[in-house]
Design an enzyme around this catalytic site. Structure first.
Site, short mmCIF file in Angstrom:
data_model
loop_
_atom_site.label_atom_id
_atom_site.label_comp_id
_atom_site.label_asym_id
_atom_site.label_seq_id
_atom_site.Cartn_x
_atom_site.Cartn_y
_atom_site.Cartn_z
N ASP A 239 2.82 10.42 3.40
CA ASP A 239 3.73 11.31 3.74
C ASP A 239 3.31 11.98 3.70
O ASP A 239 2.23 13.61 3.75
CB ASP A 239 4.52 12.17 2.70
CG ASP A 239 5.75 12.66 2.62
OD1 ASP A 239 6.56 12.76 4.18
OD2 ASP A 239 6.22 13.39 2.25
N CYS B 81 6.30 48.92 -15.11
CA CYS B 81 5.59 50.67 -15.66
C CYS B 81 6.68 51.33 -14.64
O CYS B 81 5.89 52.20 -14.73
CB CYS B 81 4.72 50.26 -15.77
SG CYS B 81 4.34 50.49 -14.17
N CYS C 86 0.31 50.12 -16.40
CA CYS C 86 0.86 48.94 -16.21
C CYS C 86 1.06 48.22 -17.27
O CYS C 86 0.13 48.16 -17.35
CB CYS C 86 1.45 48.51 -14.85
SG CYS C 86 2.35 46.82 -14.75
N LYS D 147 2.95 4.55 0.61
CA LYS D 147 3.15 5.00 2.07
C LYS D 147 2.78 6.39 2.57
O LYS D 147 3.06 7.33 0.68
CB LYS D 147 4.77 5.03 2.82
CG LYS D 147 5.23 5.20 3.69
CD LYS D 147 6.29 5.25 4.13
CE LYS D 147 6.96 5.49 5.16
NZ LYS D 147 6.98 7.06 5.69
N TYR E 285 -3.82 2.82 8.51
CA TYR E 285 -3.39 1.74 8.09
C TYR E 285 -3.46 1.05 8.92
O TYR E 285 -2.34 -0.20 8.80
CB TYR E 285 -2.28 2.03 6.49
CG TYR E 285 -1.48 3.23 7.67
CD1 TYR E 285 -0.49 3.47 8.95
CD2 TYR E 285 -1.61 4.49 6.86
CE1 TYR E 285 0.26 3.88 9.58
CE2 TYR E 285 -0.71 5.63 7.96
CZ TYR E 285 -0.08 4.74 9.27
OH TYR E 285 0.82 5.88 10.28
N LYS F 282 11.09 3.11 0.07
CA LYS F 282 11.10 4.23 -0.48
C LYS F 282 11.18 4.88 -2.03
O LYS F 282 11.44 3.70 -2.73
CB LYS F 282 12.20 4.89 -0.21
CG LYS F 282 12.05 4.87 1.50
CD LYS F 282 10.53 5.27 1.98
CE LYS F 282 11.15 6.82 2.60
NZ LYS F 282 11.55 7.02 3.23
N CYS G 159 2.02 46.76 -7.89
CA CYS G 159 2.56 47.89 -8.85
C CYS G 159 1.35 48.92 -8.89
O CYS G 159 -0.32 48.45 -8.73
CB CYS G 159 2.39 46.92 -9.64
SG CYS G 159 2.50 48.61 -11.02
N GLU H 203 1.01 -1.33 -0.39
CA GLU H 203 0.09 0.11 0.60
C GLU H 203 0.66 1.14 -0.44
O GLU H 203 1.94 1.30 0.30
CB GLU H 203 -0.76 0.06 1.29
CG GLU H 203 0.00 0.71 2.30
CD GLU H 203 -1.10 0.07 4.10
OE1 GLU H 203 -1.32 -0.84 3.92
OE2 GLU H 203 -1.42 0.58 4.62
N CYS I 99 7.40 48.46 -9.84
CA CYS I 99 7.55 48.32 -10.89
C CYS I 99 8.27 48.17 -12.09
O CYS I 99 8.63 48.86 -12.78
CB CYS I 99 5.46 48.18 -11.23
SG CYS I 99 5.16 47.20 -12.58
S1 IVH Z 1 2.66 1.41 9.23
C1 IVH Z 1 4.53 -0.38 12.85
N1 IVH Z 1 1.90 2.40 6.89
O1 IVH Z 1 5.86 6.05 7.76
C2 IVH Z 1 4.30 0.14 11.88
N2 IVH Z 1 3.06 3.38 8.42
O2 IVH Z 1 8.77 5.64 8.20
C3 IVH Z 1 3.29 0.94 11.77
N3 IVH Z 1 3.32 5.49 7.47
O3 IVH Z 1 5.42 6.12 11.36
C4 IVH Z 1 3.62 1.66 10.43
N4 IVH Z 1 1.95 4.90 5.42
O4 IVH Z 1 3.68 7.52 10.54
C5 IVH Z 1 2.76 2.39 7.45
N5 IVH Z 1 0.19 3.01 5.04
C6 IVH Z 1 1.09 3.11 6.23
C7 IVH Z 1 1.91 4.35 6.22
C8 IVH Z 1 3.15 4.60 7.17
C9 IVH Z 1 2.76 6.17 6.05
C10 IVH Z 1 4.11 6.10 8.24
C11 IVH Z 1 4.45 6.37 9.46
C12 IVH Z 1 5.32 5.00 10.24
C13 IVH Z 1 5.94 5.74 8.53
C14 IVH Z 1 7.78 4.89 9.18
#
Ligand code: IVH
Length: 750
Positions: free
Chosen positions: A132, A434, A455, A130, A238, A326, A449, A128, A431
């Site tokens: 951010d 002009c 202008c 990750k 998640y 990553k 401006c 799934e 500006c």
């Molecule tokens: S599982 C026991 N699933 O990534 C660990 N983490 O770098 C449970 N994160 O602290 C985390 N998406 O904040 C999990 N689909 C995902 C995630 C995810 C983002 C973050 C989370 C974690 C960090 C670790």
């Protein structure tokens, strides 16, 4: 005064809340004017405070109102002294990282080894995105959300319960869950919301965030939950922490269970039977990365069987059963070669970074936004630091951030690589197009401006707006053609469009010889222009591109004044009061600053009153100003902007030249024989047979003015169930009050 608000804010429908909110905005503004300008306060300070309190409660209970709340900053936030601490019953861990495909194969091998499984034994993983953002743990007891905590150091996090409650994706209560359930997931902000937030902040002088993750973190970790509420945060579930009973037997089922409980779960979650499938899904997600609309920085693989997860357990800070694969970062460092200033339609000077081209996330980037002059200096408009206060100089080594379709931005600067001769960037005070002075007004993050139509840069942008779809919408005259005509000096201002045929039309010759024009298209263009010589007043007002005057405001102004000359005269008359209002704003700003330094309460009312008194505003001006900003949907900000535009001699002359060439159509002529023609009507309470918008449109079509608040000028109050303060005030003033049926009867047949 608080007692007159009958209903608790939480009980109001969205429409009622909106109505009351608009009325309060207006009441607060009107109270300001009555107090400061007319020198005749209509309400006591205590009542004023009570209105503000109600206003704030209303916005708190109906967060969709927060974006348009202009009075919010004026309201003191309750003092908070940092977040409480929360000890996680089950620690919140981080994840080990994989960067290469080979790392994923190693991960699978080590798990098989730990469990004593052969290379061919069945072992499934989930894969799934990750997300951010920042992780959050939500504790539910008996289905009620009782606590929300950030990860902190993994053992102890911060208690952000009040803030989490403002996030729409987070249910306050859930049904059918174990008695104790800690749902874990990620708080994040979408690209669209992030861009809009930064744009708003750039305009109004708030903090500019380098990326959506920082924006999400900054928004969640607000001591005032109302700020969090006004920020568009989202949440994906998640994982989980403390549990009184297992959720399911597999990761996949557990996620489905969380979804069934009402949580958002990521739709790109897949079950994979081999490392090949995991990597294939990783590639697929990577391909979609730019179009997801939110930041992800990799793919997380988890062992699907929860009993195996249990057996695998944890290392000191990471689980053995999961890993994050990553993506290469969408960040890059490059040289800042120059800073260009773009001038927008309203004169805003926007700094744009010219970069040594660099590939960021697969796209070559050579320009990036620098937001505004404070951002370049490493400050936000309140004097706080951005990037630790580091300024950005031409020649600097800068970090470029880009995600999906988001405009790339300069996020950071590497001081160790700064050329010795690099000079602090001097933001232009005039500006560059002009040479008009570029000024930055009190409270405005943007330098503008002042050249107006003089202008060329502003003129072109204004012309493009003028011909746009919602404005004059002249067939065959789009942005590209406007640029061309402007460059050739054929169209310098909107009025010139209507002279095109006369001046250059015999000159059809000339036009048809131009690239992209034939005889037919030139004739069509002239015909299309002729057709738009007759234009509704609202479209004309909108087309002028006056700051803050959007389509809705233009319509409201047209309905209120009904003719160009009436509107122009009112705006001219109101000028001294508008200037006094601005003087009061400035005095208020200084007083706030002084009060903060001296550690005392700011004396806002007195300060504003003194500033206004010093301006000696004629009564007619005060009345015209009060009438202008009292128009439903118009406030002091737009009032000032209109006032400035009409008082600017060049701009005004351009308006006059244009208007002289047009036939302006008043909004649908009020049915003179309608029983409500010319009357001011206020709707309050809930309506059952029509929406508020319908009621307003119908009343206006019948020649009535619809206002948001009851005053001596109100003729009819239409009060539905739940009507509160307005009904009371109307009764006090002896204003005719009708219920919905009474109103419908009155206008029946009209
Ligand atoms: S599982 C026991 N699933 O990534 C660990 N983490 O770098 C449970 N994160 O602290 C985390 N998406 O904040 C999990 N689909 C995902 C995630 C995810 C983002 C973050 C989370 C974690 C960090 C670790």
């Amino acid at each position: 005064m608080a007692d007159i608000h009958k209903k608790d804010v939480a009980e109001l429908t969205a429409d009622e809340a909106r109505e009351e909110f608009l009325a309060l905005e207006q009441q607060l503004q009107t109270a300001d004017i009555a107090y400061h300008q007319a020198d005749a306060p209509e309400i006591s300070d205590a009542e004023y405070d009570s209105l503000k309190r109600r206003y704030r409660e209303l916005v708190a209970a109906h967060p969709d109102l927060a974006e348009q709340a202009t009075q919010l900053e004026n309201v003191g936030a309750p003092a908070a002294s940092g977040f409480g601490k929360v000890t996680h019953v089950v620690r919140m861990l981080s994840l080990g990282n994989a960067f290469e495909d080979e790392d994923v194969a190693d991960f699978d091998r080590s798990i098989r080894k730990y469990l004593g499984l052969g290379a061919d034994a069945e072992l499934k993983y989930t894969a799934e995105p990750k997300i951010d953002g920042l992780s959050l743990s939500l504790r539910y007891e008996q289905g009620q959300l009782v606590q929300a905590a950030t990860r902190g150091d993994g053992s102890i996090g911060e208690n952000v319960t009040a803030n989490a409650r403002t996030i729409a994706d987070i249910p306050q209560q859930i049904e059918g869950a174990p008695e104790v359930l800690e749902v874990r997931g990620e708080v994040y902000m979408s690209h669209e919301d992030f861009e809009a937030l930064n744009a708003r902040h750039a305009e109004r002088g708030g903090k500019i965030f380098a990326n959506p993750r920082n924006a999400a973190a900054g928004s969640l970790r607000q001591l005032d939950a109302e700020i969090t509420r006004a920020r568009p945060l989202r949440f994906f579930a998640y994982s989980w922490g403390d549990l009184s009973a297992p959720l399911a037997e597999t990761q996949m089922e557990a996620i489905a269970r969380l979804q069934a409980l009402g949580f958002q779960t990521n739709p790109l979650t897949r079950l994979c039977a081999s490392t090949e499938e995991m990597i294939a899904h990783y590639r697929q997600i990577e391909e979609q990365r730019a179009t997801l609309g939110y930041d992800i920085d990799g793919v997380v693989y988890k062992v699907n069987d929860l009993s195996l997860q249990e057996r695998l357990g944890f290392r000191s800070t990471t689980p053995r059963w999961a890993i994050a694969h990553k993506f290469p970062a969408e960040l890059a460092w490059t040289r800042l070669e120059g800073i260009d200033i773009q001038v927008g339609r309203t004169g805003a000077l926007s700094p744009v970074a010219r970069l040594k081209p660099v590939t960021v996330g697969g796209v070559v980037v050579s320009n990036a936004t620098l937001h505004n002059e404070d951002y370049i200096q490493g400050r936000d408009s309140k004097g706080g630091e951005i990037r630790g206060g580091k300024d950005i100089r031409i020649g600097d080594w800068v970090q470029i951030y880009r995600a999906g379709d988001v405009i790339p931005k300069v996020a950071d600067v590497d001081l160790s690589k700064r050329p010795a001769d690099a000079q602090p960037y001097q933001f232009p005070q005039t500006c560059e197009i002009c040479n008009s002075p570029a000024v930055r007004e009190e409270g405005d993050a943007v330098r503008r401006c002042t050249g107006g139509m003089i202008c060329p840069a502003q003129a072109v942008e204004k012309l493009k707006h003028f011909v746009s779809r919602a404005a004059f919408d002249i067939e065959g005259l789009g942005a590209r053609q406007v640029e061309q005509f402007h460059a050739d000096g054929w169209i310098k201002e909107p009025a010139d469009i209507f002279d095109l045929k006369e001046k250059y039309g015999s000159g059809l010759q000339q036009l048809k010889n131009r690239e992209g024009w034939g005889e037919k298209s030139a004739e069509n263009l002239f015909a299309a222009i002729e057709e738009k010589r007759t234009i509704p007043l609202a479209k004309l007002i909108f087309a002028l591109g006056i700051r803050h005057a959007g389509e809705v405001a233009a319509r409201d102004l047209a309905l209120h004044y009904r003719s160009w000359s009436a509107m122009a005269e009112a705006i001219d008359t109101a000028r001294p009061a508008a200037l006094a209002h601005r003087a009061a704003d400035e005095a208020e700003g200084q007083e706030r600053e002084a009060a903060q330094k001296e550690g005392r309460r700011a004396r806002i009312s007195d300060t504003r009153a003194a500033a206004i008194a010093a301006c000696d505003v004629p009564a007619a001006a005060a009345a015209a100003w009060a009438d202008l900003i009292g128009v439903d949907g118009i406030g002091a900000v737009l009032g000032l902007s209109l006032s400035d535009a009409f008082a600017n001699t060049d701009e005004r002359a351009a308006f006059d030249r244009l208007v002289a060439k047009l036939t302006i159509v008043a909004p649908d002529a009020p049915a003179a024989d309608s029983p409500v023609a010319g009357k001011t009507v206020v709707f309050t309470g809930s309506l059952e047979k029509m929406t508020r918008a319908e009621a307003k449109a119908r009343a206006e079509a019948l020649g009535a003015k619809v206002s948001g608040s009851v005053s001596k000028k109100t003729d009819i109050l239409v009060a539905g169930p739940g009507a509160g303060s307005k009904a009371k005030k109307a009764a006090e003033l002896g204003i005719q009050t009708l219920d919905e049926d009474g109103w419908l009867e009155l206008i029946a047949g009209a």
